[in-house]
Enzyme design. Structure first.
Site, PDB file in Angstrom:
ATOM      1  CD  GLU A  66      64.733  17.243 -23.796  1.00 24.42           C
ATOM      2  OE1 GLU A  66      64.435  18.430 -23.990  1.00 24.42           O
ATOM      3  OE2 GLU A  66      65.522  16.855 -22.904  1.00 24.42           O
ATOM      4  CG  ASP A  85      60.458  16.114 -22.324  1.00 28.56           C
ATOM      5  OD1 ASP A  85      61.175  16.078 -23.346  1.00 28.56           O
ATOM      6  OD2 ASP A  85      60.289  17.155 -21.662  1.00 28.56           O
ATOM      7  CG  ASP A 129      60.717  22.142 -23.604  1.00 31.35           C
ATOM      8  OD1 ASP A 129      59.841  21.417 -23.112  1.00 31.35           O
ATOM      9  OD2 ASP A 129      61.784  21.697 -24.060  1.00 31.35           O
ATOM     10  CG  HIS A 135      57.030  20.453 -19.513  1.00 30.48           C
ATOM     11  ND1 HIS A 135      57.031  19.093 -19.300  1.00 30.48           N
ATOM     12  CD2 HIS A 135      58.082  20.694 -20.337  1.00 30.48           C
ATOM     13  CE1 HIS A 135      58.038  18.544 -19.982  1.00 30.48           C
ATOM     14  NE2 HIS A 135      58.676  19.490 -20.626  1.00 30.48           N
ATOM     15  CE1 TYR A 173      60.250  22.961 -18.110  1.00 23.63           C
ATOM     16  CE2 TYR A 173      60.698  24.959 -19.349  1.00 23.63           C
ATOM     17  CZ  TYR A 173      60.487  23.596 -19.311  1.00 23.63           C
ATOM     18  OH  TYR A 173      60.518  22.865 -20.465  1.00 23.63           O
ATOM     19  CG  HIS A 183      67.727  17.105 -18.623  1.00 26.32           C
ATOM     20  ND1 HIS A 183      67.481  18.410 -18.347  1.00 26.32           N
ATOM     21  CD2 HIS A 183      67.093  16.837 -19.795  1.00 26.32           C
ATOM     22  CE1 HIS A 183      66.742  18.924 -19.308  1.00 26.32           C
ATOM     23  NE2 HIS A 183      66.489  17.993 -20.185  1.00 26.32           N
ATOM     24  CG  HIS A 216      65.143  22.717 -24.456  1.00 24.54           C
ATOM     25  ND1 HIS A 216      64.916  21.459 -23.972  1.00 24.54           N
ATOM     26  CD2 HIS A 216      66.328  23.076 -23.913  1.00 24.54           C
ATOM     27  CE1 HIS A 216      65.875  21.067 -23.190  1.00 24.54           C
ATOM     28  NE2 HIS A 216      66.738  22.012 -23.119  1.00 24.54           N
ATOM     29  CG  HIS A 230      61.359  19.785 -28.119  1.00 27.28           C
ATOM     30  ND1 HIS A 230      62.649  19.609 -28.565  1.00 27.28           N
ATOM     31  CD2 HIS A 230      61.453  20.000 -26.771  1.00 27.28           C
ATOM     32  CE1 HIS A 230      63.478  19.702 -27.525  1.00 27.28           C
ATOM     33  NE2 HIS A 230      62.783  19.929 -26.425  1.00 27.28           N
TER      34      HIS A 230
HETATM   35 FE1  FEO Z   1      63.082  20.064 -24.166  1.00 26.76          FE
HETATM   36 FE2  FEO Z   1      60.268  19.312 -22.293  1.00 26.76          FE
HETATM   37  O1  FEO Z   1      61.755  19.013 -23.378  1.00 26.76           O
END
Ligand code: FEO
Length: 397
Positions: free
Chosen positions: A78, A80, A162, A221, A190, A24, A143, A76
């Site tokens: 999201e 991913d 995150d 990540h 990041y 994004h 996040h 989370h």
């Molecule tokens: Fe907020 Fe890695 O997603």
């Protein structure tokens, strides 16, 4: 099979996505990883999952490990990290999906959860897995509003989702196996591009984290932190307030090179004072680079040639991006060349105003090519910015 021991009874079972180029708006030059973790005990918990495209890989790993998770922890929602949850819930219908109260309705918008067993948890709630337990810490806006961390007290292991992540695809899973400078830069990039607008929530989360003894931080990540935990927490304390360094960022786009010459003269003035300067030509740099440099620059010079009553498109894009990321107010100046319309300078000044940035002097404008006097003015203004940056950095420490 992707399974690597993180701590006794805890394995990384995630996916490395080396081909990811964009997240994004973030230019992910080094790809990323989606870190999922398996806690093996009398009962088994899968902490987060992977992007949907990697579902089969994760399911294959669990198959080879002969594991059927009792709990699917969703820190989370999201995609991913939650992208494989639908497939996992289908394959393991007996598993309980554990998430925060705010997360459950988000999952319901993404999946058909009518057959799921969902357990909502709050900060301090625990689930016993046998020898080990999982404790949950709600971390709203780090996040997303529904986000939370999970923690294994017996291993002093924090799953930080995150937070403390990096978009870095690597075969190495632990921070001790890579250079600190590389990891610092990736974590900074990041943070600046994903987390920067959420600084006040990060500050609150850092206070919570400090009440837990932590030997390992396992983000969603990039690499897992074991060696540089204190340095990373200290970096987050700086980044969450965009703590400025004695550094000047010169951000510009140019049409026929006049604004570029002015930018170089400004940068030379900063260098005269032995202050750090970063010169970013937006024709060759990404918005990701801009955010990463703004977060710790005490002063910013914005320069553009005038085009159709405004700045060049890449500078306009950078300013739109920065407004959303909300760095704490910076100081700086506006500069650039024009032919017959000075509206660009007014546009850039209005951006300063809307971001509550402070101009340290009037705009430096050049009609067509800059003459020696204009370039001299750029150089002396660079020296002024250097002095200002040094002063700002001193007072922020
Ligand atoms: Fe907020 Fe890695 O997603």
């Amino acid at each position: 099979m992707n399974s690597i021991e993180v701590a006794p009874g805890v394995s990384w079972v995630g996916a490395v996505d080396a081909s990811l180029e964009e997240f994004h708006g973030f230019t992910t030059e080094h790809g990323t990883t989606y870190n999922a973790y398996l806690v093996h005990d009398t009962k088994t918990a899968l902490i987060d999952s992977v992007k949907a495209a990697f579902s089969e890989q994760l399911l294959g790993t669990l198959e080879k490990l002969k594991v059927r998770p009792n709990y699917l922890i969703c820190n989370h929602a999201e995609p991913d990290h939650a992208g494989s949850l639908g497939e996992l819930a289908l394959r393991y219908p007996e598993a309980t999906v554990v998430c925060s109260k705010k997360c459950a309705p988000v999952l319901k918008r993404q999946f058909d959860t009518s057959n799921w067993k969902i357990q909502e948890v709050s900060t301090g709630d625990r689930i016993s897995l046998g020898q080990r337990s999982l404790e949950f810490i709600e971390t709203p806006m780090v996040h997303w509003p529904e986000s939370m961390f999970s923690y294994i007290p017996e291993e002093q292991l924090l799953f930080s989702m995150d937070a403390f992540g990096q978009h870095l695809a690597t075969a190495q899973r632990f921070d001790e196996d890579l250079e600190w400078q590389l990891l610092y830069q990736e974590a900074k990039s990041y943070y600046a591009n994903i987390i920067m607008p959420l600084g006040k929530f990060v500050a609150k989360t850092l206070k919570q984290v400090e009440t837990y003894p932590v030997k390992t931080i396992a983000p969603s990540h990039g690499v897992i932190w074991r060696k540089h935990i204190n340095e990373m927490i200290s970096a987050y304390k700086d980044w969450c307030i965009c703590r400025p360094k004695a550094k000047v960022l010169v951000l510009f786009d140019t049409m026929w090179g006049s604004t570029e010459i002015m930018a170089e003269a400004l940068a030379a003035g900063v260098t005269d004072e032995n202050v750090d300067v970063k010169l970013l030509n937006l024709r060759h740099q990404t918005l990701t680079d801009v955010a990463t440099e703004v977060i710790d620059s005490a002063c910013v010079a914005l320069g553009s040639a005038s085009l159709n009553g405004g700045p060049m498109p890449m500078l306009a894009a950078a300013l739109s991006y920065l407004k959303g990321l909300k760095p704490t107010p910076r100081q700086g100046i506006v500069f650039g060349s024009y032919g017959w319309d000075k509206a660009c300078a007014k546009y850039l000044q209005s951006c300063f105003e809307s971001m509550q940035w402070k101009e340290v002097s009037e705009p430096i404008l050049s009609r067509y090519n800059p003459d020696p006097d204009t370039l001299e003015k750029c150089r002396t203004t660079g020296q002024i910015l250097a002095a200002q940056a040094t002063q700002v950095a001193k007072t922020s420490n």
